[in-house]
Design an enzyme around this catalytic site. Structure first.
Site, PDB file in Angstrom:
ATOM      1  N   THR A  78       0.739  -1.210   0.184  1.00 43.13           N
ATOM      2  CA  THR A  78      -0.132   0.010  -0.007  1.00 43.13           C
ATOM      3  C   THR A  78       0.979   1.177   0.057  1.00 43.13           C
ATOM      4  O   THR A  78       0.629   2.074  -0.886  1.00 43.13           O
ATOM      5  CB  THR A  78      -0.819  -0.130   1.322  1.00 43.13           C
ATOM      6  N   ASN A 157      -5.728 -10.499  -6.828  1.00 40.59           N
ATOM      7  CA  ASN A 157      -5.686 -11.022  -5.591  1.00 40.59           C
ATOM      8  C   ASN A 157      -7.264 -11.856  -5.344  1.00 40.59           C
ATOM      9  O   ASN A 157      -7.240 -12.734  -4.489  1.00 40.59           O
ATOM     10  CB  ASN A 157      -5.799  -9.939  -4.428  1.00 40.59           C
ATOM     11  N   GLN A 185       0.414 -10.125  -5.468  1.00 41.52           N
ATOM     12  CA  GLN A 185       0.015 -11.219  -5.498  1.00 41.52           C
ATOM     13  C   GLN A 185       0.994 -12.286  -6.498  1.00 41.52           C
ATOM     14  O   GLN A 185       0.814 -13.339  -6.378  1.00 41.52           O
ATOM     15  CB  GLN A 185      -1.286 -11.241  -5.830  1.00 41.52           C
ATOM     16  N   SER A 205       5.162  -7.402  -1.265  1.00 40.41           N
ATOM     17  CA  SER A 205       4.827  -7.387  -0.073  1.00 40.41           C
ATOM     18  C   SER A 205       5.242  -8.698   0.644  1.00 40.41           C
ATOM     19  O   SER A 205       4.605  -9.638   0.078  1.00 40.41           O
ATOM     20  CB  SER A 205       3.410  -7.028   0.332  1.00 40.41           C
ATOM     21  N   ALA A 206       6.003  -8.725   1.484  1.00 35.68           N
ATOM     22  CA  ALA A 206       6.517  -9.840   2.338  1.00 35.68           C
ATOM     23  C   ALA A 206       5.636 -10.843   2.683  1.00 35.68           C
ATOM     24  O   ALA A 206       5.624 -12.015   2.754  1.00 35.68           O
ATOM     25  CB  ALA A 206       7.621  -9.465   3.459  1.00 35.68           C
ATOM     26  N   HIS A 207       4.431 -10.252   3.406  1.00 36.64           N
ATOM     27  CA  HIS A 207       3.711 -11.202   4.082  1.00 36.64           C
ATOM     28  C   HIS A 207       2.550 -11.817   3.265  1.00 36.64           C
ATOM     29  O   HIS A 207       1.817 -13.160   3.517  1.00 36.64           O
ATOM     30  CB  HIS A 207       2.713 -10.272   5.177  1.00 36.64           C
ATOM     31  N   THR A 246      13.733   5.246   9.734  1.00 38.22           N
ATOM     32  CA  THR A 246      14.491   4.281  10.264  1.00 38.22           C
ATOM     33  C   THR A 246      14.174   2.843   9.475  1.00 38.22           C
ATOM     34  O   THR A 246      12.922   2.510   9.600  1.00 38.22           O
ATOM     35  CB  THR A 246      14.653   3.955  11.788  1.00 38.22           C
ATOM     36  N   CYS A 338      -8.861  -6.570   2.460  1.00 36.77           N
ATOM     37  CA  CYS A 338      -9.089  -5.086   2.889  1.00 36.77           C
ATOM     38  C   CYS A 338     -10.345  -4.613   2.420  1.00 36.77           C
ATOM     39  O   CYS A 338     -10.776  -3.546   2.977  1.00 36.77           O
ATOM     40  CB  CYS A 338      -8.033  -4.419   1.728  1.00 36.77           C
TER      41      CYS A 338
HETATM   42  N1  PLP Z   1      -2.138  -4.938  -3.684  1.00 36.19           N
HETATM   43  C1  PLP Z   1      -2.702  -6.208  -3.719  1.00 36.19           C
HETATM   44  C2  PLP Z   1      -3.052  -6.814  -5.084  1.00 36.19           C
HETATM   45  C3  PLP Z   1      -3.025  -6.927  -2.571  1.00 36.19           C
HETATM   46  O1  PLP Z   1      -3.472  -8.178  -2.538  1.00 36.19           O
HETATM   47  C4  PLP Z   1      -2.528  -6.202  -1.192  1.00 36.19           C
HETATM   48  C5  PLP Z   1      -2.870  -6.853   0.017  1.00 36.19           C
HETATM   49  O2  PLP Z   1      -3.961  -7.458   0.163  1.00 36.19           O
HETATM   50  C6  PLP Z   1      -2.117  -5.026  -1.354  1.00 36.19           C
HETATM   51  C7  PLP Z   1      -1.955  -4.425  -2.579  1.00 36.19           C
HETATM   52  C8  PLP Z   1      -1.806  -4.468   0.021  1.00 36.19           C
HETATM   53  O3  PLP Z   1      -0.590  -5.095   0.460  1.00 36.19           O
HETATM   54  P1  PLP Z   1       0.029  -4.478   1.739  1.00 36.19           P
HETATM   55  O4  PLP Z   1      -0.713  -5.268   2.855  1.00 36.19           O
HETATM   56  O5  PLP Z   1       1.351  -4.984   1.890  1.00 36.19           O
HETATM   57  O6  PLP Z   1      -0.295  -3.094   1.949  1.00 36.19           O
END
Ligand code: PLP
Length: 395
Positions: A78, A157, A185, A205-207, A246, A338
């Site tokens: 994000t 996603n 994704q 995004s790592a998670h 940081t 989200c």
């Molecule tokens: N873009 C996509 C396609 C996603 O699936 C997500 C997370 O659900 C994001 C952006 C946002 O990622 P983050 O959780 O790292 O902010």
């Protein structure tokens, strides 16, 4: 915590994934022993942290097929999307104020576009077909001399649909515009190379692939073309002045470790989980992926070009939230994490032409490398029993 419902089978890996224990092991020393600030230039604690950050940068660059100088670390996708799209908008204002995106982007992109629209930028939307794919001819028709950036996600996603990014970026470049892709994704799940795809800026995004939450990265092309972003956050000059603050050293180490594991294990993981997905989809829909013999439901998205872990299924005559309530030990979703707080039907499915009722009848199952065949056997049976009840098929 006592009321916390323990999830037995977690099948919502597009929302987030568990941290791989091998990743966690690499991160832990950076909380306690190697706690230096990567920006401290005057002692070994700082140098050690900086070296770990640079190693992680190399791993992320390898994952995306770019140079390490083209990577900056962020708090996730994000933030990366904000830095990228607002940064491009400011830097290329003299060229124009027109942006093109799709209706099925993640809210992180759509909301930034809406904010830019409020600031006087003009946003045009590409439609998608019933499988979620963008039409290159529509991009050719919409793109203009004052188009500064085209933003199309690599993999969706909710449905896993993968776009033909190379074709779209070629049209974009021949118009002299930049191509941004939300690759959140796709990265770590499928092989991707920013040069082959013609991507100028993208985020990860790592998670989403076995790393920790709250850390990600932005790729910013340095040549052919050299992309300039104007910063909109200030303070300290870290990460080429684009993401001051940081650095989250343990998180960045985790991102690098997750990227390395993904590269080494991607092929094997995908082979296994796509097989698990097929047997789950067939069991739940009885349609053998042939839309002509649909009985119970069908698969949303592009069957020929989909993430190997993602399954979005329309189940005829049911309400997805009722199904989900009946299987409390199985973690699946109705769409993006989200937006699952609001009750609106998925904008992605609606964008693909599903009616409101159809969109509310869809579930998303997203597998992860930790899922086992036993888990899927149990989950698909529990889901099928609940679907049978809701579809009135119980004897
Ligand atoms: N873009 C996509 C396609 C996603 O699936 C997500 C997370 O659900 C994001 C952006 C946002 O990622 P983050 O959780 O790292 O902010």
């Amino acid at each position: 915590m006592s009321d916390y419902l323990y999830v037995v089978i977690y099948l919502d890996n597009n929302a987030t994934t568990p941290v791989d224990t091998r990743v966690l092991e690499k991160m832990l020393p950076f909380f306690t022993e190697h706690y230096g600030n990567a920006a401290s230039r005057t002692h070994q604690a700082g140098w050690y942290a900086e070296a770990a950050v640079e190693t992680a940068r190399e791993r992320v660059a390898e994952l995306l097929g770019c140079e390490k100088q083209e990577i900056i670390f962020t708090s996730g996708s994000t933030e990366a999307i904000n830095i990228a799209l607002k940064g491009i908008a400011k830097a290329y204002e003299a060229k124009g104020k027109h942006i093109i995106t799709t209706r099925t982007e993640h809210k992180a992109v759509l909301d930034v576009c809406a904010a830019l629209e409020n600031d006087g930028y003009e946003i045009s939307f590409l439609d998608v077909d019933r499988e979620g794919c963008v039409d290159a001819a529509q991009l050719r028709a919409l793109i203009r001399k004052d188009t500064i950036v085209v933003a199309v996600m690599l993999a969706n996603n909710e449905t896993g649909t993968i776009q033909d990014i190379a074709a779209l970026s070629e049209i974009t470049h021949s118009n002299g515009s930049l191509f941004f892709s939300d690759t959140t994704q796709a990265a770590g799940k499928i092989r991707m190379d920013v040069n082959e795809l013609g991507i100028d800026v993208c985020c990860i995004s790592a998670h989403k692939f076995g790393g920790p939450k709250g850390v990600g990265a932005l790729f910013i092309r340095r040549k052919n073309p050299r992309v300039t972003l104007l910063p909109w956050m200030h303070g300290g000059g870290h990460e080429r002045g684009l993401r001051p603050g940081t650095l989250n050293v343990p998180g960045i180490v985790g991102l690098g470790a997750a990227a390395e594991l993904a590269m080494n294990e991607m092929w094997e993981t995908n082979e296994r989980i796509s097989r698990l997905r097929t047997f789950t989809e067939q069991f739940l829909t009885e349609d053998n992926l042939e839309r002509s013999s649909i009985e119970r439901g069908y698969i949303n998205g592009c069957i020929k070009s989909r993430l190997p872990n993602t399954s979005n299924i329309l189940l005829k005559g049911i309400k997805a939230h009722e199904l989900i309530k009946r299987v409390p030990n199985i973690a699946i979703s109705t769409g993006s994490a989200c937006t699952s707080a609001d009750d609106a039907p998925s904008h992605v499915l609606r964008g693909m032409g599903l009616s409101e009722e159809e969109a509310r009848a869809c579930i998303r199952i997203s597998l992860g490398k930790q899922n086992t065949e036993e888990e899927l056997l149990e989950a698909r049976q529990a889901l099928r029993n609940a679907i049978d009840e809701l579809q009135g098929r119980t004897q």
